[in-house]
Design a protein around this motif. Structure first.
Motif, short mmCIF file in Angstrom:
data_model
loop_
_atom_site.label_atom_id
_atom_site.label_comp_id
_atom_site.label_asym_id
_atom_site.label_seq_id
_atom_site.Cartn_x
_atom_site.Cartn_y
_atom_site.Cartn_z
N THR A 1 0.83 -1.20 0.00
CA THR A 1 0.00 0.00 0.00
C THR A 1 0.86 1.25 0.00
N ILE B 1 2.25 1.79 -3.46
CA ILE B 1 1.23 2.28 -4.39
C ILE B 1 1.01 3.78 -4.22
N HIS C 1 2.71 7.13 -6.51
CA HIS C 1 1.67 7.60 -7.43
C HIS C 1 2.07 8.93 -8.07
N THR D 1 -3.60 3.70 -10.19
CA THR D 1 -3.29 2.75 -9.13
C THR D 1 -3.92 1.40 -9.47
N ARG E 1 -2.96 -5.44 -7.33
CA ARG E 1 -1.98 -4.84 -6.42
C ARG E 1 -0.60 -5.49 -6.57
N ALA F 1 1.73 -3.62 -8.85
CA ALA F 1 2.48 -2.48 -8.32
C ALA F 1 3.88 -2.91 -7.90
#
Length: 461
Positions: free
Chosen positions: A73, A76, A80, A118, A311, A314
């Protein structure tokens, strides 16, 4: 923040974004197993209606897995690119879906947009798309990666030559490699899943592939798909490592179950770059993913499996890899029950990966206890070819006798190239013609009295 939708006589309320995404997902076994799936078709439609009205910026403010406890997280959000995101920052998920299918969303525009998207945004918009939408949008995007071959160019489809053997027998592996080369496979890489995760064995396999590559000047790259810590040992011994491989997932806890974290992947990326085996600016990593990995590790945080899969991209994106592929049906029917679920998941993963700027391939595959067969794989293979997939697997007879699952064969790669007018990577195509494996019309027709016979004869010695 809750999300609601009145549909008919019912009012559906979704307490958070995590629940909304799960309920909006197409029905699949893993989400049913986790208790996350919509309880009815009507609830699924209501969730999609509500999701269509969610602003994309909401995904920057409402995390699905806590920022404080999860390094994926943090990756990500901290990486960004708000400038890249700006052109779509005012859109809702529904607006974004319509935009992706419009003429304004050119391949060049989407390439520039990728750092601003994302994984959660990509997953969300995919949930509003039919299969044809996923194909149409993905087809616009070309993500090109390079080592000794150039992968992902429009009009090209590469193949990973996968010559696995249950005892890592060198003669069996060598025969499978030569067979694959005769079918025009191997331009993505020659990649072996070792039967034992041993640095000594990985080193021996890499040395044998490298000897073959150098002897016949084959423009490809090699990879032994050992754990990253094993590959680091091989690098420390001076082994001929082209690509570092690792399976990755969409949460810190799931990656921990794989025995990795970002610091370890950073170390491996730095180590392989230090070998200086590749041309300047080459891509040096190879990642595999698959829906259900986080759930099987008990590390999904209540997030649906397709969003968790996105995810994982990423993590891959951090390293500008040469190859990324979803091993779409490998984990089993507990997560993707039948051919329909596998086909949908493969198209979702391919679309989301390309939207995020990754060179996406797919292992079009299933396990023998899934309700799927090779006809389902033919369908998915063809659809991915239309969608602009970068590469697929080439497995002898489509039956991996070491890993025990069904994939795509050398002749399957040949089929989809022929059916859709696709060709191998340009450097590899030139080599195939030099060795008289491919003719001037790009047909794979080895002349076994010419240079291809020399390749077979010397390779067998």
């Amino acid at each position: 923040m809750s999300y609601a939708c009145a549909l008919g006589a019912s009012n559906y309320v979704f307490p958070d974004l995590r629940t909304l995404l799960a309920r909006a997902s197409p029905d699949r076994a893993g989400d049913r197993l986790a208790g996350l799936a919509a309880r009815s078709g009507e609830e699924r439609v209501a969730a999609r209606i509500a999701l269509a009205d969610v602003e994309l910026v909401r995904f920057l403010g409402e995390t699905l897995v806590p920022y404080e406890t999860d390094e994926v997280t943090r990756l990500i959000l901290d990486s960004h690119d708000r400038a890249a995101f700006a052109p779509v920052a005012s859109m809702t998920v529904g607006d974004f879906r319509d935009f992706l299918l419009s003429d304004e969303a050119s391949g060049r525009f989407l390439a520039a947009l990728a750092p601003g998207i994302t994984p959660e945004m990509a997953a969300a918009v995919s949930k509003l798309m039919r299969n044809q939408d996923l194909i149409a949008a993905a087809r616009k995007i070309s993500v090109v990666s390079r080592f000794r071959t150039t992968i992902g160019l429009p009009g090209r489809l590469s193949a990973r030559l996968q010559p696995n053997h249950p005892s890592d027998d060198l003669t069996g592996i060598g025969a499978a490699i030569l067979d694959g080369l005769m079918y025009g496979c191997g331009d993505a890489c020659i990649g072996i899943n070792p039967a034992t995760d041993s640095a000594a064995r990985a080193l021996l396999l890499l040395e044998r592939i490298d000897d073959l590559r150098l002897r016949f000047d084959i423009p490809t790259q090699s990879c032994v798909l050992a754990h990253v810590t094993t590959t680091l040992q091989v690098i420390a011994r001076g082994g001929p490592v082209d690509l570092v491989f690792q399976s990755v997932a969409g949460s810190e806890a799931a990656n921990r179950a794989f025995g990795v974290d970002l610091a370890l992947l950073d170390e491996a990326h730095s180590a392989v770059r230090g070998l200086n085996r590749a041309p300047q600016g080459a891509n040096l990593m190879y990642f595999e993913t698959g829906q259900g990995a986080a759930l099987s590790a008990g590390a999904h945080h209540g997030v649906d499996q397709q969003t968790m899969e996105a995810r994982a991209y990423a993590v891959a994106r951090r390293y500008s890899p040469l190859l990324v592929n979803t091993v779409v049906g490998f984990i089993g029917p507990e997560y993707l029950y039948d051919g329909k679920e596998i086909i949908r998941a493969g198209l979702e993963d391919h679309f989301c990966g390309k939207l995020l700027g990754l060179p996406m391939g797919a292992d079009v595959c299933y396990t023998n206890h899934a309700r799927a067969d090779q006809d389902d794989m033919d369908n998915l293979l063809t659809l991915l070819g239309v969608a602009g997939c970068a590469y697929v697997m080439g497995v002898p007879g489509a039956d991996d006798i070491m890993l025990g699952y069904q994939s795509t064969s050398y002749h399957d790669a040949l089929y989809v190239r022929r059916a859709l007018g696709l060709r191998p990577a340009p450097e590899f195509e030139s080599w195939l013609k030099t060795y008289e494996i491919m003719d001037a019309r790009a047909r794979v027709r080895p002349k076994l009295t010419g240079r291809s016979a020399k390749l077979l004869g010397r390779g067998a010695s």
